[in-house]
Design an enzyme around this catalytic site. Structure first.
Site, short mmCIF file in Angstrom:
data_model
loop_
_atom_site.label_atom_id
_atom_site.label_comp_id
_atom_site.label_asym_id
_atom_site.label_seq_id
_atom_site.Cartn_x
_atom_site.Cartn_y
_atom_site.Cartn_z
N GLU A 44 0.86 -1.19 0.00
CA GLU A 44 0.00 0.00 0.00
C GLU A 44 0.88 1.23 0.00
O GLU A 44 1.86 1.30 0.74
CB GLU A 44 -0.90 0.07 1.24
C1 BG6 Z 1 -4.44 1.36 5.31
C2 BG6 Z 1 -5.54 0.35 5.18
O1 BG6 Z 1 -4.17 1.53 6.64
O2 BG6 Z 1 -4.70 2.67 4.89
C3 BG6 Z 1 -6.55 0.62 4.09
O3 BG6 Z 1 -5.02 -0.94 5.02
C4 BG6 Z 1 -6.86 2.11 4.08
O4 BG6 Z 1 -7.68 -0.17 4.31
C5 BG6 Z 1 -5.58 2.86 3.79
O5 BG6 Z 1 -7.86 2.46 3.17
C6 BG6 Z 1 -5.76 4.35 3.61
O6 BG6 Z 1 -6.45 4.89 4.69
P1 BG6 Z 1 -7.74 5.80 4.48
O7 BG6 Z 1 -8.21 6.10 5.85
O8 BG6 Z 1 -7.27 7.00 3.75
O9 BG6 Z 1 -8.69 5.00 3.69
#
Ligand code: BG6
EC number: 3.2.1.86
Length: 482
Positions: free
Chosen positions: A380
């Site tokens: 991510e």
């Molecule tokens: C990560 C998660 O912590 O951050 C995701 O695994 C999440 O599920 C992503 O969407 C981004 O965070 P947000 O709060 O901007 O959606």
């Protein structure tokens, strides 16, 4: 000694990532049960993520007026063919998605799985394979069955280990010959920030919440190791990864107190990967537990299980870095992924306050590799942006391109530094519901989805400028970043 690598390896896995609870929708279709996240309503989200009581659950289940964005997502459930076709056009080598536990075991405690749920994921996997896209599956991404919370007390209860490993066994037996890469839990370390979402712990059921969170985490460590054992017994081709939500913690100054604070803050996250990668509780945790009145109940054999079945690789999310100060009194702070940090004057931030730090990614990669010496996977990374769709339906998201360009450059530097990096799956490759705020308008995607915060919109998908840019990046294996 390996040759010094000057570029991304030929088999580097470029792709994108989503999670079932934020994109699938269809929350009550084909036998799916309620998950913890299906009952978070819009506007209420951030507070409830941190703490949720039995009364809150009851109220949410009775609420017929409120809007619950996760229940609809972007309707990936019915659009997956169209979406995967776009990922294929982008050139994805890998697609990270999660399986909703509640589609397979709607209440979590059944003995037999729900065939319709299994069939859905079989179809998604086959659709990926049709285009030569490798699936990377998260087994549990913030979406445990609500019934396991109300009837069993969530992960505080050891029985959850049995339910979870039963679920994993079903998945490995059904999909193990088609899917090589699996992550047991998403960002296990966030359980210390959201005992409800990650551990199914209700605030009125425990006296010492921190102790409860670590007890639940202990059960998850055992469950994750047992899942690894089952995976290896089912198909020796499977590789299991841990998944860490990672911030780097910079000391505010070179004052030794600030430096020590950054080590402590860092350990608060790394404790989880330390256990899952090294196979034992690190010695620093003993002092922390004693000082916080935390007594972990372990059964005979738990330590041996954790030691014997460690993960094959470590994946992590990276969005920003934090600043550690021994004394935060009067300091300006800003938001990050689940954390509130002292502001870094050298960095800009997104509209949501998350500080943008490409070099921090290189630092994170180097530090994690120095610590563990196992393959890493950035599963991510990305930036939430407010975007309006113009008349010609073409969003010129130069800010996102700039963000990714700089992060990919730094990832390339880390590869040259000798870090063993398996792949890169930017978060929310298609716009989806935000985890932290439940907004639809905190957009991460290369693909715009026509839907607003209140559920209005056609659900039409449109490629943004960054879509065409990322396509070139993948085609050139990370060489063409202009
Ligand atoms: C990560 C998660 O912590 O951050 C995701 O695994 C999440 O599920 C992503 O969407 C981004 O965070 P947000 O709060 O901007 O959606």
């Amino acid at each position: 000694m390996n040759n010094y690598k000057k570029r991304f390896p030929e088999n580097f896995l470029w792709g994108g990532a989503v999670a079932a609870n934020q994109c699938e929708g269809a929350f009550d279709v084909d036998g799916k049960g309620y998950s913890v996240i299906d009952i978070l309503s819009f506007g209420d989200n951030s507070k409830k993520l941190k703490t949720m009581s039995s009364q809150d659950v009851e109220n949410a289940l009775q609420d017929k007026e409120g809007y619950f964005p996760r229940r609809d997502g972007i309707d990936f459930y019915h659009h997956y063919k169209e979406d995967i076709a776009m990922f294929a056009d982008l050139g994805f080598k890998v697609f990270r998605f999660s399986i909703a536990w509640t589609r397979i075991f709607p209440n979590g405690d059944e003995l037999q799985p729900n065939e319709k749920g299994l069939q859905f994921y079989e179809d998604v996997i086959d659709e990926c394979l049709k285009y030569g896209i490798v699936p990377l599956i998260t087994i549990s991404h913030f979406e445990m069955p609500l019934n396991l919370v109300t009837e069993y007390g969530g992960w505080l209860n050891r029985k959850l280990i049995t339910f979870y490993t039963r679920y994993c066994k079903v998945l490995f037996e059904r999909f193990g010959h088609k899917v090589k890469y699996w992550l047991t839990f998403n960002e296990l370390n966030l359980i210390t920030l959201s005992g409800y979402m990650l551990g199914g712990i209700l605030s009125d059921k425990v006296d010492n919440m921190i102790e409860a969170q670590y007890q639940a985490a202990h059960h998850q460590f055992v469950a994750s190791s047992l899942a690894t054992k089952i995976a290896r017994e089912t198909n020796d081709n499977i590789l299991i990864g841990a998944m860490l939500g990672r911030d780097e913690y910079y000391p505010l100054t070179c004052k030794p107190e600030d430096v020590m604070q950054s080590i402590q803050d860092s350990r608060f996250e790394l404790f989880f990967s330390d256990v899952q990668v090294r196979g034992y509780y690190p010695s620093y945790s003993k002092r922390y537990f004693e000082e916080h009145n935390i007594h972990i109940k372990k059964e005979l054999g738990d330590d041996e299980i954790i030691r014997s079945y460690t993960v094959d690789f470590l994946s992590f999310s990276y969005y920003s870095t934090s600043v550690s100060a021994y004394d935060r009194e009067g300091m300006e702070t800003t938001d990050g992924n689940g954390v509130i940090t002292v502001k870094n004057p050298h960095l800009k931030a997104s509209k949501w306050g998350w500080q943008i730090d490409p070099i921090g990614l290189r630092i994170a990669l180097n530090n994690l590799y120095d610590r563990y010496q196992i393959p890493l996977f950035v599963v991510e990374n990305g930036i939430g942006m407010l975007e309006e769709i113009p008349d010609d339906k073409y969003i010129q998201d130069d800010g996102r391109i700039q963000y990714f360009r700089e992060h990919i450059k730094q990832m390339g530097e880390a590869v040259k530094d000798g870090v063993e990096l398996m792949g890169y799956t930017p978060w929310g490759c298609i716009d989806l519901v935000s985890s932290g705020t439940s907004e639809m308008e905190k957009r991460y995607g290369f693909i715009y989805v026509d839907k607003d915060n209140y559920g209005n919109g056609t659900l039409q998908r449109y490629p943004k400028k960054s879509y065409y840019w990322y396509k070139k990046v993948i085609a050139s294996n990370g060489e063409k970043l202009d």
